[in-house]
Design a protein around this motif. Sequence first.
Motif, mmCIF file in Angstrom:
data_model
loop_
_atom_site.group_PDB
_atom_site.id
_atom_site.type_symbol
_atom_site.label_atom_id
_atom_site.label_comp_id
_atom_site.label_asym_id
_atom_site.label_seq_id
_atom_site.Cartn_x
_atom_site.Cartn_y
_atom_site.Cartn_z
ATOM 1 N N UNK A 74 100.708 -8.276 -28.344
ATOM 2 C CA UNK A 74 100.341 -7.041 -27.645
ATOM 3 C C UNK A 74 101.535 -6.421 -26.934
ATOM 4 N N UNK A 75 102.398 -7.237 -26.372
ATOM 5 C CA UNK A 75 103.587 -6.681 -25.706
ATOM 6 C C UNK A 75 104.497 -5.988 -26.715
ATOM 7 N N UNK A 76 104.593 -6.542 -27.915
ATOM 8 C CA UNK A 76 105.385 -5.895 -28.964
ATOM 9 C C UNK A 76 104.780 -4.549 -29.336
ATOM 10 N N UNK A 77 103.459 -4.498 -29.383
ATOM 11 C CA UNK A 77 102.787 -3.228 -29.694
ATOM 12 C C UNK A 77 103.047 -2.196 -28.605
ATOM 13 N N UNK A 78 102.947 -2.609 -27.341
ATOM 14 C CA UNK A 78 103.191 -1.672 -26.239
ATOM 15 C C UNK A 78 104.616 -1.121 -26.301
ATOM 16 N N UNK A 108 90.085 -4.609 -11.408
ATOM 17 C CA UNK A 108 90.104 -3.251 -10.878
ATOM 18 C C UNK A 108 90.170 -2.191 -11.966
ATOM 19 N N UNK A 109 90.253 -0.921 -11.582
ATOM 20 C CA UNK A 109 90.233 0.187 -12.539
ATOM 21 C C UNK A 109 91.473 0.272 -13.421
ATOM 22 N N UNK A 110 92.509 -0.490 -13.104
ATOM 23 C CA UNK A 110 93.721 -0.464 -13.927
ATOM 24 C C UNK A 110 93.555 -1.263 -15.222
ATOM 25 N N UNK A 111 92.477 -2.003 -15.326
ATOM 26 C CA UNK A 111 92.272 -2.846 -16.501
ATOM 27 C C UNK A 111 91.740 -2.038 -17.678
ATOM 28 N N UNK A 112 92.406 -2.211 -18.830
ATOM 29 C CA UNK A 112 92.012 -1.500 -20.049
ATOM 30 C C UNK A 112 91.191 -2.370 -20.984
ATOM 31 N N UNK A 113 91.530 -3.666 -21.052
ATOM 32 C CA UNK A 113 90.799 -4.508 -21.986
ATOM 33 C C UNK A 113 91.180 -5.969 -21.890
ATOM 34 N N UNK A 114 90.404 -6.790 -22.596
ATOM 35 C CA UNK A 114 90.613 -8.229 -22.622
ATOM 36 C C UNK A 114 90.466 -8.743 -24.049
ATOM 37 N N UNK A 144 97.855 -16.782 -39.072
ATOM 38 C CA UNK A 144 98.691 -15.731 -38.508
ATOM 39 C C UNK A 144 98.309 -14.382 -39.098
ATOM 40 N N UNK A 145 97.985 -14.347 -40.392
ATOM 41 C CA UNK A 145 97.524 -13.101 -41.000
ATOM 42 C C UNK A 145 96.282 -12.580 -40.287
ATOM 43 N N UNK A 146 95.352 -13.494 -40.013
ATOM 44 C CA UNK A 146 94.140 -13.109 -39.286
ATOM 45 C C UNK A 146 94.485 -12.631 -37.887
ATOM 46 N N UNK A 147 95.317 -13.397 -37.188
ATOM 47 C CA UNK A 147 95.677 -13.038 -35.813
ATOM 48 C C UNK A 147 96.334 -11.667 -35.758
ATOM 49 N N UNK A 148 97.200 -11.395 -36.712
ATOM 50 C CA UNK A 148 97.904 -10.119 -36.762
ATOM 51 C C UNK A 148 96.938 -8.961 -36.963
ATOM 52 N N UNK A 149 96.077 -9.075 -37.952
ATOM 53 C CA UNK A 149 95.183 -7.956 -38.268
ATOM 54 C C UNK A 149 94.125 -7.734 -37.192
ATOM 55 N N UNK A 150 93.615 -8.818 -36.593
ATOM 56 C CA UNK A 150 92.639 -8.598 -35.528
ATOM 57 C C UNK A 150 93.320 -7.996 -34.309
ATOM 58 N N UNK A 151 94.604 -8.358 -34.075
ATOM 59 C CA UNK A 151 95.332 -7.788 -32.935
ATOM 60 C C UNK A 151 95.609 -6.306 -33.139
ATOM 61 N N UNK A 165 94.541 -3.598 -30.336
ATOM 62 C CA UNK A 165 95.456 -2.643 -29.710
ATOM 63 C C UNK A 165 94.877 -1.229 -29.796
ATOM 64 N N UNK A 166 94.334 -0.882 -30.948
ATOM 65 C CA UNK A 166 93.746 0.448 -31.106
ATOM 66 C C UNK A 166 92.559 0.634 -30.185
ATOM 67 N N UNK A 167 91.702 -0.377 -30.085
ATOM 68 C CA UNK A 167 90.528 -0.274 -29.217
ATOM 69 C C UNK A 167 90.927 -0.120 -27.753
ATOM 70 N N UNK A 168 91.960 -0.838 -27.331
ATOM 71 C CA UNK A 168 92.341 -0.829 -25.918
ATOM 72 C C UNK A 168 93.193 0.373 -25.540
ATOM 73 N N UNK A 169 94.076 0.807 -26.434
ATOM 74 C CA UNK A 169 95.022 1.877 -26.093
ATOM 75 C C UNK A 169 94.671 3.224 -26.695
#
Length: 280
Positions: free
Chosen positions: A27-31, A59-65, A243-250, A254-258
């Motif tokens: 996620x940090x790489x995506x940001x 708090x309100x600064x949270x976008x997702x988990x 890792x393929x699964x982890x990558x694609x679900x991430x 990222x799209x859902x959160x950002x």
Amino acid sequence: MPPRATEARRAAVLGSPIGHSLSPALHRAAYAELGLSNWSYDRFEVDESALPGFLEKLGPEWAGLSITMPLKRAVIPLLDEISETAASVDAVNTVVFAEGGRRLGDNTDIPGMVAALREHGIAQVSSAAILGAGATASSALAALTRVCTGEIVAYVRSEARAAEMRQWGKRLDVDLRTADWSQAQQALSAPLVIATTPAGATDALADAVPERPTALFDVLYDPWPTELAARWSMFGGAVISGLDLLVHQAVHQVTLMTGRAVAVDVIRDAGEKALRGRVS
């Protein structure tokens, strides 16, 4: 409306144990790629008993988990709404905080599995086998509803697990049969095998890989390769990793959160780099 790049926002992965999670690196790489310089992503050790209190303090600064084991089902009663995809398997791996603090749950494991399969040229198979049971197996079963046109056989270690899988089959309207783990060698001849078991569980099957294996999706990524995946690859079969699964679900998370899309290669490169760091 997608958040502005200047807004300070937070996200994190929750679970127990959580120290092994690659999600922060992804996620940090995506940001960084998206220019979201004021976004942060952390990891927190949270079990079922601590989860309600943790959510209440956000708090309100949270976008997702990002939600991992053992919280994928425990989080559901704490949410305001969940998607049809998450409801189909009673498993949430993504929470997005909407306007007014509403907690929305989704499951990106299922579309992540489908995307990983398609990336490797597997859009449709005539039958499939699942090794194991549990939350990941039910997500695999749901993913197979979009890929498999025929029978699916789940190989499990107990009748209780077999009964659970048959219930998921009925719920998802899938042609599912269960078989005892002692017959798991038979699974290896299926057009697609999805291994959802913990590390070491399939090692004994490696010597039974057929001379011309088809496709194996092993949801583990560390340690990698598993003995089964290594043997499968040695014999020329297609191998899709955890890792393929982890990558694609991430990518979906990222799209859902950002509200923004990130390239698959950005996430994959970050995951591979993080894994190399563990063995160096």
